[in-house]
Design an enzyme around this catalytic site. Sequence first.
Site, PDB file in Angstrom:
ATOM      1  N   ARG A  30      -3.176  11.493  15.527  1.00  0.00           N
ATOM      2  CA  ARG A  30      -2.311  10.611  15.222  1.00  0.00           C
ATOM      3  C   ARG A  30      -1.615  10.039  16.045  1.00  0.00           C
ATOM      4  NH1 ARG A  30       0.403  12.000   9.409  1.00  0.00           N
ATOM      5  NH2 ARG A  30       2.355  11.657  10.803  1.00  0.00           N
ATOM      6  N   ALA A  33      -0.412  12.093  19.405  1.00  0.00           N
ATOM      7  CA  ALA A  33      -1.794  12.570  20.298  1.00  0.00           C
ATOM      8  C   ALA A  33      -2.565  11.528  20.881  1.00  0.00           C
ATOM      9  CB  ALA A  33      -2.691  13.197  19.165  1.00  0.00           C
ATOM     10  N   HIS A  34      -2.568  10.362  20.420  1.00  0.00           N
ATOM     11  CA  HIS A  34      -3.087   9.070  21.023  1.00  0.00           C
ATOM     12  C   HIS A  34      -2.391   8.676  22.325  1.00  0.00           C
ATOM     13  CE1 HIS A  34      -5.396   8.548  17.373  1.00  0.00           C
ATOM     14  NE2 HIS A  34      -6.206   7.668  17.865  1.00  0.00           N
ATOM     15  N   LEU A  35      -1.061   9.093  22.180  1.00  0.00           N
ATOM     16  CA  LEU A  35      -0.302   8.514  23.282  1.00  0.00           C
ATOM     17  C   LEU A  35      -0.376   9.469  24.386  1.00  0.00           C
ATOM     18  CD1 LEU A  35       2.953   7.433  21.393  1.00  0.00           C
ATOM     19  CD2 LEU A  35       1.473   5.911  22.652  1.00  0.00           C
ATOM     20  N   MET A  38      -3.892   9.110  26.060  1.00  0.00           N
ATOM     21  CA  MET A  38      -3.947   7.817  26.952  1.00  0.00           C
ATOM     22  C   MET A  38      -3.387   8.167  28.165  1.00  0.00           C
ATOM     23  SD  MET A  38      -3.164   5.156  24.086  1.00  0.00           S
ATOM     24  CE  MET A  38      -3.317   3.576  24.965  1.00  0.00           C
TER      25      MET A  38
END
Lengths: 184, 279
Positions: A30, A33-35, A38
């Site tokens: 979500r 986790a994406h941040l 990255m």
Amino acid sequence: MKLKTPLGEEILSLAAGDQVFLSGIIYTARDEAHLRMMKDGIPFDPAGAAIYHAGPVIQDNQILAAGPTTSARMNSLTGFLLDSGVRCLIGKGGMDESVALSLKNRAVYLAFTGGCAALAASHMELKGVFYPDLGMAESIWIIDVTDLPLVVGIDAHGGDIFADTNLRARKRFEVWRSGRDGTT
Amino acid sequence: MHTLDEQALRKAVTDATLACIHDAEVFLPQDVKSALKAAMERETDPVARGELANIRANIREAERLDIPLCQDTGIAAVYLTVPPQLHVSALLLRDAVLDGIRRATGSVPLRPNAVDPITRENSGDNTGVGIPVVHSSEGEDLTVTVLPKGAGSENVSRIGMLLPSQAGSIPEFIVETVLLAGGRPCPPVVVGVGIGGTFDLAAAMAKEALLLPIDTMDAYEQEICDAINSLGIGPMGLGGDTTALAVKVMKAHCHTASLPVAVNIQCWACRRATRKVVV
């Protein structure tokens, strides 16, 4: 059609509206986790991987409930995953035009029925976790799925069932509204 | 004696809250199940039929396994009715409700959803500053009602401060809200509407309207519901005949220069449960 992760070029033949059954390892992710990915890099092999937009309810290392979350929140956070070889995004509600363009000739967006968390869990076995410090909803859970029933929402050739539906709905709304203008 | 009574009351309110949250998370009310069944029977789009079949299978699976219908177990709105002859402090009732939610977080279980709005730090137990919102009103019995609301549908809700001359445009504002939401709130949705009141009351009514039975609609609600369904958004935004199961409206008087309209969208999992508090 039956699919198994890691996914290859077989997904390129799918068309928006097709029903598929997915098996193999998938990874939940979500916003948080994406941040983190990255910033720190992807903690699993992204080649042919499937990302599931979901924040499951886990108790005693069991998945109790694991329906999809709204994928549109990840619209601007998804490009790096597709660039690194991810072949499939799973979620609900569809994604925007920039994601549909990024999917072209390499990946697909599959829709699972929103809210169907008990049904999803009945097709899943928990295998592990990355970033447990992000908490239950935002961690990356490693899940082995068996024949998860999904609909192709956005295919690898620009076909987008959500965009088509939205466009048609917008036109019908304008017709309905102009009909009311004459009567009120 | 007085202290003992208060303790018993407090425990009973906590127990009723816990039971309510469990009921709401695991079992859909019969009127909602019937509406989904009717939608399945009249649906003509094959993809939409598949989505509705998944929803109905999910409802059965949650009941069979005694687990939440949706992993977004939501943030609960809580509604209390309090008999006028019962002298009890609002603080005691609120504390008892919060205890019930904390216990439900571990036992139902609920996903911990409550975070600080800026730091996003999770409280871990579904309570926090200002939440859950606890409403109370007078009633014959002491009752607890919970309405757990997920974020997918909450996030596409909308409030408009219309001009008093725009009363005829209220249906357009409501239908447009559902159009803008598309597939994101997990349709087929139930649309709660608050018309009038103040800025804050309109929003509160829109949510409270989601507690009303969805097997009846008046002509105004039916017209708006039909307009929404004519858009063809369908289950999950994949197209189809059923976008809304029902539209439910609550009204209040408002300032002569105002016309607040709030639309609180609820996903197909129109979860709600009520328990009488037994001391």
